[in-house]
Design an enzyme around this catalytic site. Structure first.
Site: not given
Length: 585
Positions: A71, A131, A133
Site C-alpha cells: 500500500c 484511503k 496511508h
C-alpha cells in the site's frame, strides 16, 4: 523552493487557461484488488458491469504494474510518479513496509510535488475520498490537505481486520479458511527469538555469575515482553483506535463505522463533483481511493449474499455499484465527455486473508492461450503482487474498446497528466514514469502538444522494488527475479508472519522468465543462453542505483504514543484514554 514552484505553476496556469487540456480528472484506485477480480479481466463469478464499462468505452491495459507490491509505497509512487525509494517510503524490515500506526511521525515528504498539488496550482479543485496511508505526522503535517488536496474525507491510515472486530494475526488453512490464533501465540512467533535470548542470558548469568542479576534480567525481560504486548495492542494497527475517519484535518469517527462507509464515500464523491461544477465552477481532480477490498470486508446488509463469490464477491459488487453511481453523476452533470477517468488497484490480492482475498487471475500468452493463475500475492514482486487492472476512459478523445498490451505502470499517470496539461517536470525531481499517450489511439491526435509529443520517451526498464531492494527487473518481454519470498507450506503467501518478507531467497544467477509466453512464471529460462539479457539488466540496475539520492526514511520509526490521535480529549483525560486504549468518538 516552494515559493519558486508556486510562481512556476501560476505562470503555467495562465498559459493553460487558454487551452482545452484541463478536463476533470477522476481516479478510482481500489485497495488490494486482484488482476482476476473483474469481468473484463476474465472473472465469471463476480458481476462488475459498471467497472467493465470503463474497459468497453476506453482503453484496457493487460500489463499494468503497481509502483510497489504494498500500500504505502505504491500510493506514494502513484501520486508523485517516482519510485518510492526516492521518497524514503520503503523498508526491508517487514514491520515497517507501510505505516503501521497513526502515531508514526513520518509521511510523504513535503519537498515532493503530488499530482494534486500541480492540479491545484492549475486551477483545479482537488479532493480525496477514501484511503490516504501516507502518514499523519505531528499535528497532521502529512495529511492530504497538506499535499495539494482542498478536501479530504476518509481514513488517514488503512482498514485492517481490527477495524471490523477481527484479528490481523489469524492463520489460514489449506482451503483458505480462517484459523483462530491468540495474540499471545502471535506475539511469541513474532518476537520469540528475542525473549529466548533474554532467558538464555539470564540462565547463563545465574549459572556463572549472580542469581540476583539473573532475576533482574528476567524481570526486565518480563517487563519488555508484556510492555511490548501492551504497546502493540494500543498504538499500532492492532488497536481499533487506529481505525480513524477524518474530514479534512478533524477526526469525526474513532473507530470508524465500516458497514456503510462505501455508501458515505460515494455520496461524498458525488457531492464534491456537484459542488465543484455548479458552485466553484472549476474543473475537479478527484482521487477516489476506495477503502475496499482490503480486509476487514464490509458491505451494507442488503448487499450481503448478492454475489456467487461469498463475502469478497459481495464487496466487489458493492464497489461496482459505487463506481456506477459516480459515473452516472458525471452524466447527470453533463460532464462525461469532459472527464478523464483512470481505474486501477494499488497492488495485488492479500492472499494471507484466505477466502477473504481476491484472485490473482490468468493472463493471455503471446499465442492467445490463458495462463495458469499468476504466481505470488500482495507484498511480492511475482506477477500476482504487482500486475493490476488498468483502464483509461475519456469519451470523445480516447478511442473505445482498445487493448494496450505494452508494459505500463501506475508511475506513468503522473507524466501522462503533465503531458496533458503541457507542464514540464521539475529538473531536480526526475520522474520514473513515462507518458501513456504514445500507447493510446486518440480520436484527435492533435489534442496534445506536438512539441512535447516529439520528445516523449518509451520505457526501457521497469524496476520492481520489494521494500528498499530491487528484487525483480522487467526489460521487454523478459523479467528477472533477484530475490523471492519463502512461502508458508502449501501456499503462495505467508499468513504465519502476516505478509511475506521480501528478502528470503536470493538467486544468483537470477530466475529469468519470458513473461509474454509465460505470465504465470512457471518455466525459468536457461540463463546461460540469455546471458546478454541479464548483462543488460545488471547494467540498468547499476545505472538506476546511481540516480538514487539518500533521503531520511519515513517508515522505520515506532509509533510515538503522544502523537497518537485521540479525538475530543486533552490533558490527563487524553493520557488516560491512550493508556487504556479507549479513544473513541
Amino acid at each position: 523552493m516552494k515559493i519558486l514552484i508556486g510562481i512556476y505553476f501560476f505562470l503555467l496556469h495562465l498559459i493553460n487557461l487558454s487551452k482545452s487540456t484541463t478536463p476533470n480528472i477522476l481516479i478510482f484506485l481500489v485497495d488490494d484488488l486482484g488482476y482476476g477480480d473483474l469481468g473484463c479481466y476474465g472473472n465469471s463469478t463476480i458481476d462488475s458491469p459498471n467497472i467493465d464499462s470503463l474497459a468497453r468505452d476506453g482503453a484496457r491495459y493487460t500489463q499494468m504494474y503497481s509502483a510497489a507490491p504494498i500500500c504505502t509505497p505504491s500510493r506514494a509512487g502513484f501520486l508523485t510518479g517516482r519510485y518510492p525509494v526516492r521518497l524514503g517510503l520503503t523498508s526491508n524490515d517487514n514491520r515497517f513496509r507501510t505505516f503501521n500506526s497513526p502515531g508514526q511521525p513520518g509521511g510523504l515528504p513535503h519537498d515532493e510535488t503530488t499530482m494534486a498539488e500541480i492540479a491545484q496550482k492549475l486551477g483545479y479543485r482537488t479532493g480525496l475520498v477514501g484511503k490516504w496511508h501516507l502518514g499523519l505526522g505531528r499535528n497532521g503535517e502529512h495529511l492530504p490537505t497538506r499535499h495539494g488536496f482542498d478536501t479530504f474525507f476518509g481514513m488517514p491510515v488503512t482498514n485492517v481486520q481490527t477495524c471490523g472486530n477481527k484479528k490481523i494475526y489469524n492463520l489460514i488453512g489449506g482451503h483458505g479458511e480462517v484459523l483462530d490464533r491468540s495474540f499471545l501465540s502471535y506475539w511469541i512467533t513474532l518476537t520469540g527469538k528475542v525473549w529466548l535470548t533474554f532467558i538464555g542470558i539470564a540462565f547463563a548469568t545465574w549459572y556463572f555469575y549472580s542469581r540476583k542479576l539473573a532475576f533482574i534480567i528476567l524481570f526486565a525481560g518480563a517487563i519488555g515482553f508484556f510492555g511490548g504486548m501492551w504497546y502493540t495492542l494500543s498504538f499500532t494497527l492492532l488497536s481499533r483506535s487506529s481505525c480513524l475517519l477524518y474530514r479534512n484535518e478533524t477526526i469525526i469517527e474513532q473507530p470508524v463505522h465500516l458497514e456503510n462507509l462505501t455508501l458515505r464515500n460515494t455520496n461524498e464523491a458525488i457531492e464534491f463533483m456537484k459542488d465543484t461544477v455548479t458552485i466553484h465552477k472549476k474543473p475537479f481532480f478527484l482521487y477516489m481511493a476506495y477503502i475496499k477490498v482490503h480486509t476487514a470486508l464490509f458491505t451494507l446488509p442488503e448487499n450481503v449474499g448478492r454475489s456467487h463469490h461469498g463475502a469478497y464477491g459481495d464487496n466487489i459488487e458493492e464497489l461496482d455499484w459505487s463506481v456506477g453511481q459516480i459515473l452516472q453523476a458525471l452524466k447527470g452533470l453533463d460532464i462525461e465527455n469532459d472527464t478523464l477517468v483512470l481505474f486501477s488497484s494499488d497492488n495485488g490480492p492479500f492472499l494471507e486473508r484466505g477466502i477473504e482475498a481476491g484472485f490473482c487471475g490468468r493472463a493471455r500468452t503471446v499465442d492467445g492461450k490463458l495462463s495458469e493463475p499468476l504466481r505470488g500475492a500482495k507484498g511480492q514482486t511475482w506477477e500476482c503482487g504487482i500486475r493490476v487492472p488498468g483502464m483509461l476512459r475519456w469519451p470523445g478523445h480516447i478511442i473505445s474498446g482498445q487493448i494496450i498490451e505494452s508494459v505500463s505502470s501506475l508511475l506513468d499517470f503522473y507524466p501522462t497528466l503533465l503531458k496533458l496539461w503541457n507542464v514540464s517536470s521539475l529538473i531536480d525531481r526526475p520522474l520514473d514514469g513515462v507518458s501513456l499517450w504514445l500507447q493510446l489511439n486518440l480520436i484527435n491526435q492533435t489534442l496534445l502538444s506536438s512539441s512535447l509529443f516529439n520528445v516523449e520517451k518509451e520505457r526501457d526498464t521497469l524496476f520492481h522494488y520489494c521494500g528498499s531492494t530491487v528484487t525483480a527487473v522487467r526489460q521487454g518481454k523478459y523479467k528477472a527475479h533477484y530475490w523471492t519470498p519463502k512461502w508458508d507450506e502449501g501456499l503462495h503467501a505467508c499468513p504465519s508472519v502476516t505478509i511475506c518478507p521480501c528478502l528470503s531467497n536470493q538467486h544468483s544467477p537470477p530466475l529469468l522468465f519470458d513473461i509474454e509466453a509465460d505470465p504465470a512464471e512457471e518455466l525459468p529460462l536457461d540463463t546461460q543462453k540469455h546471458s546478454k539479457i541479464l548483462s543488460l539488466m545488471d547494467v540498468a540496475v547499476q545505472e538506476h542505483k546511481a540516480t538514487l539520492i539518500p533521503v531520511p526514511n519515513q517508515l522505520e520509526t515506532l509509533a510515538l504514543p503522544w502523537l497518537f490521535p485521540c479525538c475530543k480529549t486533552q490533558g490527563w483525560t487524553r493520557v488516560f484514554r491512550l493508556i487504556t486504549n479507549s479513544c473513541q468518538c
